[in-house]
Every structure is written in structure tokens, then in C-alpha cells.
Design a protein around this motif. Structure first.
Motif, mmCIF file in Angstrom:
data_model
loop_
_atom_site.group_PDB
_atom_site.id
_atom_site.type_symbol
_atom_site.label_atom_id
_atom_site.label_comp_id
_atom_site.label_asym_id
_atom_site.label_seq_id
_atom_site.Cartn_x
_atom_site.Cartn_y
_atom_site.Cartn_z
ATOM 1 N N MET A 74 79.179 -20.163 115.478
ATOM 2 C CA MET A 74 77.956 -20.906 115.826
ATOM 3 C C MET A 74 76.731 -20.068 115.515
ATOM 4 O O MET A 74 76.741 -18.868 115.697
ATOM 5 C CB MET A 74 77.954 -21.268 117.310
ATOM 6 C CG MET A 74 78.977 -22.312 117.685
ATOM 7 S SD MET A 74 78.938 -22.661 119.461
ATOM 8 C CE MET A 74 79.496 -21.082 120.089
ATOM 9 N N GLU A 75 75.690 -20.728 115.080
ATOM 10 C CA GLU A 75 74.450 -20.027 114.776
ATOM 11 C C GLU A 75 73.771 -19.600 116.068
ATOM 12 O O GLU A 75 73.571 -20.388 116.981
ATOM 13 C CB GLU A 75 73.524 -20.956 113.990
ATOM 14 C CG GLU A 75 72.215 -20.312 113.611
ATOM 15 C CD GLU A 75 71.390 -21.235 112.761
ATOM 16 O OE1 GLU A 75 70.407 -21.788 113.259
ATOM 17 O OE2 GLU A 75 71.734 -21.396 111.583
ATOM 18 N N LYS A 76 73.458 -18.327 116.185
ATOM 19 C CA LYS A 76 72.777 -17.808 117.369
ATOM 20 C C LYS A 76 71.274 -18.010 117.239
ATOM 21 O O LYS A 76 70.704 -17.882 116.153
ATOM 22 C CB LYS A 76 73.087 -16.319 117.563
ATOM 23 C CG LYS A 76 74.537 -16.070 117.962
ATOM 24 C CD LYS A 76 74.783 -16.552 119.370
ATOM 25 C CE LYS A 76 76.209 -16.227 119.810
ATOM 26 N NZ LYS A 76 76.471 -16.691 121.173
ATOM 27 N N THR A 94 78.208 -35.332 108.712
ATOM 28 C CA THR A 94 76.928 -35.133 108.018
ATOM 29 C C THR A 94 76.145 -36.430 107.917
ATOM 30 O O THR A 94 74.928 -36.470 108.165
ATOM 31 C CB THR A 94 77.167 -34.562 106.612
ATOM 32 O OG1 THR A 94 77.685 -33.238 106.715
ATOM 33 C CG2 THR A 94 75.872 -34.516 105.812
ATOM 34 N N ALA A 95 76.839 -37.527 107.589
ATOM 35 C CA ALA A 95 76.165 -38.818 107.466
ATOM 36 C C ALA A 95 75.590 -39.263 108.808
ATOM 37 O O ALA A 95 74.519 -39.879 108.858
ATOM 38 C CB ALA A 95 77.135 -39.864 106.932
ATOM 39 N N GLY A 133 78.273 -25.382 115.989
ATOM 40 C CA GLY A 133 79.601 -24.985 115.520
ATOM 41 C C GLY A 133 80.393 -26.099 114.876
ATOM 42 O O GLY A 133 81.625 -26.135 114.965
ATOM 43 N N LEU A 134 79.715 -27.028 114.198
ATOM 44 C CA LEU A 134 80.405 -28.136 113.540
ATOM 45 C C LEU A 134 80.266 -28.103 112.018
ATOM 46 O O LEU A 134 80.669 -29.062 111.356
ATOM 47 C CB LEU A 134 79.850 -29.485 114.045
ATOM 48 C CG LEU A 134 80.433 -30.042 115.350
ATOM 49 C CD1 LEU A 134 79.823 -31.397 115.646
ATOM 50 C CD2 LEU A 134 81.954 -30.153 115.284
ATOM 51 N N ASP A 135 79.727 -27.036 111.467
ATOM 52 C CA ASP A 135 79.519 -26.990 110.025
ATOM 53 C C ASP A 135 80.832 -27.096 109.259
ATOM 54 O O ASP A 135 80.878 -27.671 108.166
ATOM 55 C CB ASP A 135 78.759 -25.723 109.623
ATOM 56 C CG ASP A 135 79.305 -24.474 110.287
ATOM 57 O OD1 ASP A 135 79.572 -24.520 111.508
ATOM 58 O OD2 ASP A 135 79.466 -23.455 109.598
ATOM 59 N N HIS A 136 81.941 -26.594 109.827
ATOM 60 C CA HIS A 136 83.233 -26.651 109.148
ATOM 61 C C HIS A 136 83.840 -28.056 109.199
ATOM 62 O O HIS A 136 84.837 -28.333 108.527
ATOM 63 C CB HIS A 136 84.211 -25.659 109.775
ATOM 64 C CG HIS A 136 84.613 -25.989 111.181
ATOM 65 N ND1 HIS A 136 83.714 -26.018 112.217
ATOM 66 C CD2 HIS A 136 85.822 -26.335 111.710
ATOM 67 C CE1 HIS A 136 84.346 -26.351 113.335
ATOM 68 N NE2 HIS A 136 85.614 -26.550 113.055
ATOM 69 N N ARG A 137 83.235 -28.970 109.969
ATOM 70 C CA ARG A 137 83.740 -30.339 110.090
ATOM 71 C C ARG A 137 82.753 -31.337 109.484
ATOM 72 O O ARG A 137 82.874 -32.543 109.680
ATOM 73 C CB ARG A 137 83.954 -30.674 111.566
ATOM 74 C CG ARG A 137 84.930 -29.760 112.280
ATOM 75 C CD ARG A 137 86.359 -30.078 111.896
ATOM 76 N NE ARG A 137 86.871 -31.179 112.706
ATOM 77 C CZ ARG A 137 87.964 -31.865 112.432
ATOM 78 N NH1 ARG A 137 88.634 -31.596 111.311
ATOM 79 N NH2 ARG A 137 88.378 -32.839 113.222
#
Length: 323
Positions: free
Chosen positions: A1-3, A112-113, A136-140
Motif C-alpha cells: 500500500m502507498e504510504k 479500474t473502470a 492496496g488494490l493496484d494488483h487487482r
């Protein structure tokens, strides 16, 4: 996750800005003859996490709806960002993100949509990839919403709520029904938001969630705020407990007089005789116990010193468990 950057401290007493984002005084609302919100005072400071607790029917959700301007209060004064959210809803909502108890998504489209669709509807601007990284959802990102787990869907809810870095985020029971791992993942995201200066108001059915996250808490009961303050302030009025196992039925002799503010009783716990001391001054109780044991030549058995818990405060106010 981006801090996120963290200019604020965890301790609610060390927040750079102390102006109230939410200032509610004497707000009321009734459903017919039922007074759901009864003269509620509520102040939420900038940059803090504020937890609103209460059993079902305590008035939490109605209070949140009033704070957001979705429901018109019947009495009292309310300012959010210094303005009335009912009279100026656009001004308040442009600076506020919301996670509802249940949110509806188009399950067949991608993560993303979904965020891009929200982007087209929002007055705030942001980057889709950044929002997904933060929760923390960039991989999904390319997966459909229907393929997400319950915890991932709640993170998607949060991604939409934090779109455009709103100054205030309202979370209505954000982790209900999640497994412990998913719950703690959301806790981390929420903590990071506060660390970046976002004000967070949340309702929750999990007392450990409030203890882990909140700078201040309020407990509602019967439409009213029964108690409010930092965790330390809320717990300070309830006694901490010292428990020690007794050997051969030992009971401190009468000449070891208890100091004022310390209460003592004998209990059977898990088949063993124990001595229980309760006091708002835990050190005083421990000191007395050690001195009494030394004077009597007694070697104490296993000992536990535990502070008052939020659960005890809640049960004392409501008479029923939160869940």
C-alpha cells in the motif's frame, strides 16, 4: 500500500490544527414519537479519528446522516467546515468522502473502470492508479468487481471515498463482516489517512477497532451521547483491576487496612481462589498488595494487572454488548 506523509502524531493531544471540522450542538431528530437523536453535542477536531459507538438503534447512523446534510435536524446548531451542511450541501460534500454500510457496484466491470466511473461523477480530481495503490488494490486493477473478496470490496469503497484527498471521511461500520486480516488491512489504510491530516469519523461494532484507531470516542445510548473523550479520559473513571492467585486460602489480615479508593474481594476463577483489587489508581493497589504480602511473609502467586476496558464502559452505559 502507498504510504502517505505523516505530519501528525498518533496521540490525539498532539495535532497541529485544533479547529473543529464538525461542531454539533443540541441536534435532535425524531421518527414519529421515537426520539432517535436527542440533544447531541459533538465536536470533531481536524486531523483526528473520532469513533462513534453504540448498539443498534442508538442513533449513530441518523446522526451521521444529519452531519452530512442528508437529513434535516429538527433542532440544534450544526457547522461542518464552518457552514451548515443542509443549507450548503455542495460545499460540504466537495470536501467529504463517505463509506456507507453497504455500497452498490457494477459487478461486471473492472476495478479500474469503477474508479474511472467515479472520477467522471466527482467534483474532485485525482489519479486512478494512486487511489488504488493507496488502498492496496493496484494488483487487482484489471479484475472485475465480482471477483473481489469482501475485504477488497471494502477497500474499493474506501478508494472512492478518498478520491481527491477529501478533508473529511465518514465511515459507517467499514469493517463489518470482514475477516481479521482484511479488517487490519483497512485499519492500516485508515491510520495512514489520519497521518496525512485527513479527519476521519467512523462508527463501528468492534470495540477493539475503536481502541486501535480512535483518538477520541463517543458512546451513544438512547439517542444521546453518554460519554465522550480520549480513550484515557473515558477509561479513567472506571477502575483497573489487579488479580492474584491465593495460596491455601490466604486472605490479607484485617490490620492491613485498604487505602481509600481501593476495593477488594475474593473470587473463584477457573477453579482457583483469587484476590481481586479494583481502583482507579492501579499503582496504589499494587503497592498495598506488595506491602501486605511482605508484612505477612507471603509469596504471591501469578498476578495480573489490567486497565479498565472500553467494553466495560460500554456495558456499564448500555447494559448490553455492542455486537
Amino acid at each position: 500500500m502507498e504510504k502517505l506523509a505523516s505530519p501528525h502524531h498518533r496521540d490525539g493531544a498532539v495535532i497541529a490544527s485544533h479547529d473543529a471540522v464538525i461542531d454539533a450542538r443540541g441536534i435532535c431528530y425524531a421518527y414519529g414519537a421515537h426520539r432517535a437523536v436527542n440533544s447531541v453535542d459533538l465536536q470533531v477536531q481536524r486531523g483526528e479519528i473520532f469513533a462513534l459507538l453504540g448498539t443498534n438503534g442508538a442513533g449513530k447512523t441518523t446522526t451521521l446522516e444529519i452531519l452530512q446534510g442528508f437529513r434535516a435536524r429538527e433542532a440544534g446548531e450544526l457547522k461542518v467546515f464552518g457552514t451548515d451542511p443542509r443549507q450548503h450541501p455542495g460545499t460540504v460534500r466537495a470536501r467529504t468522502g463517505v463509506v456507507l454500510q453497504e455500497a452498490g457496484f457494477f459487478g461486471e466491470i473492472s476495478v479500474t473502470a469503477t474508479v474511472k466511473l467515479w472520477k467522471s461523477l466527482s467534483s474532485r480530481t485525482d489519479d486512478v492508479d494512486r487511489a488504488l495503490r493507496t488502498v492496496g488494490l493496484d494488483h487487482r486493477a484489471s479484475h472485475t468487481v465480482t471477483s473481489l473478496s469482501g475485504g477488497e470490496r471494502r477497500r474499493l469503497d474506501l478508494a472512492l471515498a478518498i478520491w481527491g484527498n477529501p478533508e473529511l471521511i465518514i465511515l459507517d461500520e467499514p469493517t463489518t463482516g470482514l475477516d481479521p486480516e482484511s479488517r487490519r488491512t483497512l485499519w492500516s489504510v485508515i491510520s495512514d489517512l489520519r497521518g496525512a491530516g485527513t479527519t476521519v469519523v467512523l462508527t463501528t461494532h468492534y470495540l477493539e477497532e475503536a481502541e486501535a484507531l480512535a483518538d477520541r470516542v463517543a458512546i451513544m445510548h438512547g439517542g444521546e451521547i453518554a460519554v465522550t473523550g480520549t480513550l484515557s479520559e473515558v477509561l479513567a473513571s472506571r477502575p483497573s483491576r489487579v488479580t492474584v492467585e491465593l495460596d491455601d486460602g490466604y486472605w490479607p489480615p484485617a490490620h492491613h487496612r485498604l487505602p481509600d479508593g481501593v476495593e477488594m474481594r475474593r473470587e473463584t476463577q477457573r477453579g482457583k481462589e483469587v484476590l481481586v483489587l479494583e481502583s482507579t489508581d492501579q499503582q496504589l493497589a499494587l503497592t498495598w498488595l506488595m506491602n501486605a504480602a511482605d508484612a505477612s511473609g507471603l509469596r504471591l502467586g501469578p498476578l495480573r494487572a489490567t486497565p479498565a476496558s472500553l467494553e466495560e464502559v460500554f456495558l456499564d452505559i448500555s447494559g448490553q454488548p455492542l455486537n
